[in-house]
Scaffold this active site. Structure first.
Site, PDB file in Angstrom:
ATOM      1  N   PRO A   1      -8.958  -0.958   8.807  1.00  0.00           N
ATOM      2  CA  PRO A   1      -8.088   0.187   9.081  1.00  0.00           C
ATOM      3  C   PRO A   1      -6.640  -0.265   9.049  1.00  0.00           C
ATOM      4  O   PRO A   1      -6.311  -1.333   9.567  1.00  0.00           O
ATOM      5  CB  PRO A   1      -8.468   0.628  10.501  1.00  0.00           C
ATOM      6  CG  PRO A   1      -9.502  -0.311  10.984  1.00  0.00           C
ATOM      7  CD  PRO A   1      -9.816  -1.319   9.924  1.00  0.00           C
ATOM      8  N   ARG A   2      -5.775   0.510   8.409  1.00  0.00           N
ATOM      9  CA  ARG A   2      -4.356   0.126   8.375  1.00  0.00           C
ATOM     10  C   ARG A   2      -3.666   0.634   9.629  1.00  0.00           C
ATOM     11  O   ARG A   2      -3.996   1.710  10.136  1.00  0.00           O
ATOM     12  CB  ARG A   2      -3.677   0.732   7.159  1.00  0.00           C
ATOM     13  CG  ARG A   2      -4.204   0.158   5.859  1.00  0.00           C
ATOM     14  CD  ARG A   2      -3.492   0.755   4.650  1.00  0.00           C
ATOM     15  NE  ARG A   2      -4.100   0.281   3.420  1.00  0.00           N
ATOM     16  CZ  ARG A   2      -4.324   1.041   2.354  1.00  0.00           C
ATOM     17  NH1 ARG A   2      -3.970   2.300   2.337  1.00  0.00           N
ATOM     18  NH2 ARG A   2      -4.890   0.518   1.288  1.00  0.00           N
TER      19      ARG A   2
ATOM     20  N   ASP B   1       0.818  -1.223   0.000  1.00  0.00           N
ATOM     21  CA  ASP B   1       0.000   0.000   0.000  1.00  0.00           C
ATOM     22  C   ASP B   1       0.848   1.268   0.000  1.00  0.00           C
ATOM     23  O   ASP B   1       0.462   2.281   0.587  1.00  0.00           O
ATOM     24  CB  ASP B   1      -0.966   0.012   1.198  1.00  0.00           C
ATOM     25  CG  ASP B   1      -1.746  -1.285   1.294  1.00  0.00           C
ATOM     26  OD1 ASP B   1      -2.306  -1.689   0.265  1.00  0.00           O
ATOM     27  OD2 ASP B   1      -1.780  -1.893   2.370  1.00  0.00           O
ATOM     28  N   GLU B   2       1.993   1.239  -0.647  1.00  0.00           N
ATOM     29  CA  GLU B   2       2.866   2.423  -0.681  1.00  0.00           C
ATOM     30  C   GLU B   2       2.448   3.424  -1.747  1.00  0.00           C
ATOM     31  O   GLU B   2       3.033   4.495  -1.848  1.00  0.00           O
ATOM     32  CB  GLU B   2       4.333   2.013  -0.947  1.00  0.00           C
ATOM     33  CG  GLU B   2       4.958   1.091   0.091  1.00  0.00           C
ATOM     34  CD  GLU B   2       4.748  -0.365  -0.254  1.00  0.00           C
ATOM     35  OE1 GLU B   2       3.970  -0.663  -1.182  1.00  0.00           O
ATOM     36  OE2 GLU B   2       5.359  -1.228   0.401  1.00  0.00           O
ATOM     37  N   GLY B   3       1.473   3.039  -2.558  1.00  0.00           N
ATOM     38  CA  GLY B   3       1.061   3.940  -3.645  1.00  0.00           C
ATOM     39  C   GLY B   3       1.690   3.520  -4.968  1.00  0.00           C
ATOM     40  O   GLY B   3       1.899   4.350  -5.858  1.00  0.00           O
TER      41      GLY B   3
ATOM     42  N   THR C   1      -5.980 -11.721   3.803  1.00  0.00           N
ATOM     43  CA  THR C   1      -7.078 -11.016   3.139  1.00  0.00           C
ATOM     44  C   THR C   1      -8.246 -11.972   2.866  1.00  0.00           C
ATOM     45  O   THR C   1      -9.295 -11.541   2.405  1.00  0.00           O
ATOM     46  CB  THR C   1      -6.610 -10.429   1.799  1.00  0.00           C
ATOM     47  OG1 THR C   1      -6.136 -11.504   0.982  1.00  0.00           O
ATOM     48  CG2 THR C   1      -5.501  -9.406   1.995  1.00  0.00           C
TER      49      THR C   1
ATOM     50  N   THR D   1       2.836 -12.475   3.128  1.00  0.00           N
ATOM     51  CA  THR D   1       2.028 -13.109   2.101  1.00  0.00           C
ATOM     52  C   THR D   1       2.823 -14.312   1.565  1.00  0.00           C
ATOM     53  O   THR D   1       3.885 -14.643   2.114  1.00  0.00           O
ATOM     54  CB  THR D   1       1.609 -12.085   1.016  1.00  0.00           C
ATOM     55  OG1 THR D   1       0.659 -12.703   0.157  1.00  0.00           O
ATOM     56  CG2 THR D   1       2.796 -11.561   0.223  1.00  0.00           C
TER      57      THR D   1
ATOM     58  N   HIS E   1      -4.496  -1.957  -6.053  1.00  0.00           N
ATOM     59  CA  HIS E   1      -3.855  -0.722  -6.491  1.00  0.00           C
ATOM     60  C   HIS E   1      -4.926   0.317  -6.766  1.00  0.00           C
ATOM     61  O   HIS E   1      -5.832   0.066  -7.546  1.00  0.00           O
ATOM     62  CB  HIS E   1      -3.077  -0.939  -7.795  1.00  0.00           C
ATOM     63  CG  HIS E   1      -1.842  -1.732  -7.608  1.00  0.00           C
ATOM     64  ND1 HIS E   1      -1.176  -2.341  -8.645  1.00  0.00           N
ATOM     65  CD2 HIS E   1      -1.138  -2.007  -6.510  1.00  0.00           C
ATOM     66  CE1 HIS E   1      -0.117  -2.958  -8.180  1.00  0.00           C
ATOM     67  NE2 HIS E   1      -0.075  -2.770  -6.882  1.00  0.00           N
TER      68      HIS E   1
ATOM     69  N   ARG F   1       3.012  10.220  -0.865  1.00  0.00           N
ATOM     70  CA  ARG F   1       2.141  10.699   0.207  1.00  0.00           C
ATOM     71  C   ARG F   1       2.794  11.709   1.146  1.00  0.00           C
ATOM     72  O   ARG F   1       2.455  11.772   2.333  1.00  0.00           O
ATOM     73  CB  ARG F   1       1.586   9.512   1.001  1.00  0.00           C
ATOM     74  CG  ARG F   1       1.148   8.356   0.119  1.00  0.00           C
ATOM     75  CD  ARG F   1      -0.046   7.641   0.635  1.00  0.00           C
ATOM     76  NE  ARG F   1      -1.261   8.369   0.299  1.00  0.00           N
ATOM     77  CZ  ARG F   1      -2.460   8.121   0.840  1.00  0.00           C
ATOM     78  NH1 ARG F   1      -2.598   7.191   1.738  1.00  0.00           N
ATOM     79  NH2 ARG F   1      -3.504   8.808   0.479  1.00  0.00           N
TER      80      ARG F   1
HETATM   81  P1  IMP Z   1      -2.611 -12.997   2.275  1.00  0.00           P
HETATM   82  O1  IMP Z   1      -1.716 -12.444   1.226  1.00  0.00           O
HETATM   83  O2  IMP Z   1      -4.073 -12.754   1.996  1.00  0.00           O
HETATM   84  O3  IMP Z   1      -2.313 -14.428   2.594  1.00  0.00           O
HETATM   85  O4  IMP Z   1      -2.320 -12.187   3.638  1.00  0.00           O
HETATM   86  C1  IMP Z   1      -1.074 -12.287   4.312  1.00  0.00           C
HETATM   87  C2  IMP Z   1      -0.672 -10.937   4.898  1.00  0.00           C
HETATM   88  O5  IMP Z   1      -0.288 -10.059   3.853  1.00  0.00           O
HETATM   89  C3  IMP Z   1      -1.794 -10.213   5.663  1.00  0.00           C
HETATM   90  O6  IMP Z   1      -1.209  -9.471   6.717  1.00  0.00           O
HETATM   91  C4  IMP Z   1      -2.346  -9.269   4.612  1.00  0.00           C
HETATM   92  O7  IMP Z   1      -3.019  -8.169   5.203  1.00  0.00           O
HETATM   93  C5  IMP Z   1      -1.071  -8.855   3.912  1.00  0.00           C
HETATM   94  N1  IMP Z   1      -1.262  -8.398   2.534  1.00  0.00           N
HETATM   95  C6  IMP Z   1      -1.422  -9.145   1.433  1.00  0.00           C
HETATM   96  N2  IMP Z   1      -1.504  -8.379   0.341  1.00  0.00           N
HETATM   97  C7  IMP Z   1      -1.355  -7.113   0.743  1.00  0.00           C
HETATM   98  C8  IMP Z   1      -1.317  -5.850   0.051  1.00  0.00           C
HETATM   99  O8  IMP Z   1      -1.404  -5.752  -1.175  1.00  0.00           O
HETATM  100  N3  IMP Z   1      -1.161  -4.752   0.843  1.00  0.00           N
HETATM  101  C9  IMP Z   1      -1.014  -4.836   2.177  1.00  0.00           C
HETATM  102  N4  IMP Z   1      -1.040  -5.974   2.853  1.00  0.00           N
HETATM  103  C10 IMP Z   1      -1.214  -7.114   2.145  1.00  0.00           C
END
Ligand code: IMP
Length: 427
Positions: free
Chosen positions: A303-304, A13-15, A128, A238, A41, A330
């Site tokens: 919420p992040r 989520d860095e943009g 997710t 992930t 994105h 940002r």
């Molecule tokens: P998964 O990828 O759904 O298995 O989730 C594993 C971890 O990666 C969790 O903490 C998710 O919130 C995080 N995560 C997966 N994809 C993203 C992304 O694109 N942005 C931020 N966090 C992510």
């Protein structure tokens, strides 16, 4: 000529969407190389605001071919609804290509994602829920179903039957959960095959030709380095490699062809899901940044968690990626703060720690050591070039550059495309 990789330097989520959208205009091929619809994105351009999960951000440019690469976990249903939404809003998806090697997310994968999370109890990752982990688990156990199978329905049926038999054993004997119906899944995927089959192709010759012709290829990263399966905050990660190396591999391009690895960093940082983050802000400043920055997940709406820029994590990110340049996004979110902090080191039991610990238990014990920086207390959103940035904002950028060890080629001062300062570091 150039192969560019745009990679998240932090926890996702860095943009990246905006940076990719900006660079995609010059790209012949944009490749999404890893991850799945767990990534999101947000792109804001003259055609509107779009939340993309699987379709590469080059889709807004009619000349650009958009490849979903071999390393992606592809959910056909999500892809189709994303394509439908784009078409409904007048964006053509005819330039989409799906690598025959990409693994398919099947309906049982999100089910297992949920069951596995429940089984982890207090140790839940906070996934997710999109089934990405279980899809890659099947891939690594060599039991996956790939996009190429959509072109051969008999083969699809055989693989599906074998998978369903195994999954039902697990559902019955381990999870005591309702069983799945292979016929229903098959019918659903025959429907997907009818619509998506025309996009499935051998991606290798397309990339080979583009590179041979000296065309620009843009590799679009999902997630962020600290979520990388090998180099992130394991197990709170992930299930793919989100680093520059991971992107090259997921696309199928050798490292020799890479010309610019761009690390995207937010001027602060955020993460969704569980796991230690030493510079997390649990106070009113954190709430302020979250609200001003609309820091809510694009995939789950959660919420992040937000925090100050962590230079220790950023150095680790630099080491595993080897960024040539960075994009700092940002900046405008911090415009009104009196003072900012940069986490320059950690402290554990009174001792200073300069490197990013590999073990999550050790990271959880790290306390941030901050260096205070004065805020600029002025809007940056209208700055068109470096000279128009307030002096304190320039100093902040310099500090981030020094801590990462790469110059900023792009500075983001707002959501829209034009709210970007090109510093001239890369043309
Ligand atoms: P998964 O990828 O759904 O298995 O989730 C594993 C971890 O990666 C969790 O903490 C998710 O919130 C995080 N995560 C997966 N994809 C993203 C992304 O694109 N942005 C931020 N966090 C992510």
């Amino acid at each position: 000529m150039p192969v560019l990789a745009v990679v998240g330097g932090q926890w996702g989520d860095e943009g990246k969407g905006k940076i990719i959208d900006l660079l995609a205009g010059r790209a012949h091929v944009v490749v999404r190389a890893q991850g799945g619809d767990n990534a999101g994105h947000t792109v804001v351009n003259p055609r509107g605001k779009f939340a993309l999960h699987l379709v590469p951000a080059g889709i807004f440019n009619e000349q650009t071919r958009c490849l979903i690469g071999p390393g992606v976990a592809l959910n056909p249903a999500t892809l189709l609804s994303e394509m439908d939404e784009l078409e409904r809003r007048g964006v053509s998806t005819q330039n989409l290509i799906i690598s025959a090697r990409a693994h398919l997310v099947m309906p049982y994968h999100p089910m297992f994602d949920k069951l596995e999370e429940e089984a982890r109890g207090a140790g839940a990752i906070g996934t997710t829920g999109r089934g990405i982990g279980p899809t890659y688990t099947d891939k690594l156990s060599r039991a996956g179903i790939v996009a190429g199978d959509l072109l051969y329905l008999e083969r699809l049926r055989q693989k599906l039957d074998a998978a369903v038999a195994r999954k039902n054993l697990l559902l019955e004997r381990i999870y005591n959960a309702p069983l799945i119906d292979g016929d229903a899944i098959y019918q659903q995927y025959v429907g997907h095959a009818e619509r998506l089959g025309q996009y499935v192709a051998e991606s290798e010759p397309i990339l080979e030709q583009a590179i041979r012709d000296g065309r620009t290829v843009l590799l679009e990263g999902g997630h962020g380095t600290m979520l990388d399966i090998d180099h992130g905050t394991y197990p709170y990660v992930t299930t793919t490699s989100c680093t520059v190396g991971g992107l090259l591999n997921g696309a199928g391009i050798g490292p020799r062809f890479l010309t610019n690895a761009i690390g995207v960093f937010k001027a602060y940082q955020s993460r969704v899901g569980a796991g230690a983050m030493p510079s997390e802000l649990l106070d009113a400043t954190g709430d302020y940044i979250r609200e001003r920055g609309h820091e809510y997940g694009t995939v789950t709406g959660r919420p992040r968690r937000v925090g100050w820029f962590d230079a220790v994590a950023a150095r680790h990110s630099m080491n595993v990626n080897g960024f040539h340049t960075i994009a700092l996004t940002r900046m405008d979110i911090l415009d009104e703060l009196d003072e900012l902090q940069i986490c320059v080191a950690y402290e554990v039991d009174g001792a200073r720690v300069e490197h990013f610990p590999s073990q999550i238990e050790d990271l959880a014990r790290c306390k941030p050591v901050y260096e205070a920086v004065s805020g600029w207390k002025a809007p940056t959103g209208d700055a068109q070039d470096w000279k128009e940035l307030p002096k304190q904002a320039q100093e902040y950028v310099r500090l981030v550059e020094e801590s990462v060890g790469a110059p900023a080629g792009l500075i983001g001062v707002g959501q829209e495309r034009e709210k970007t300062i090109f510093t001239g570091v890369f043309s």
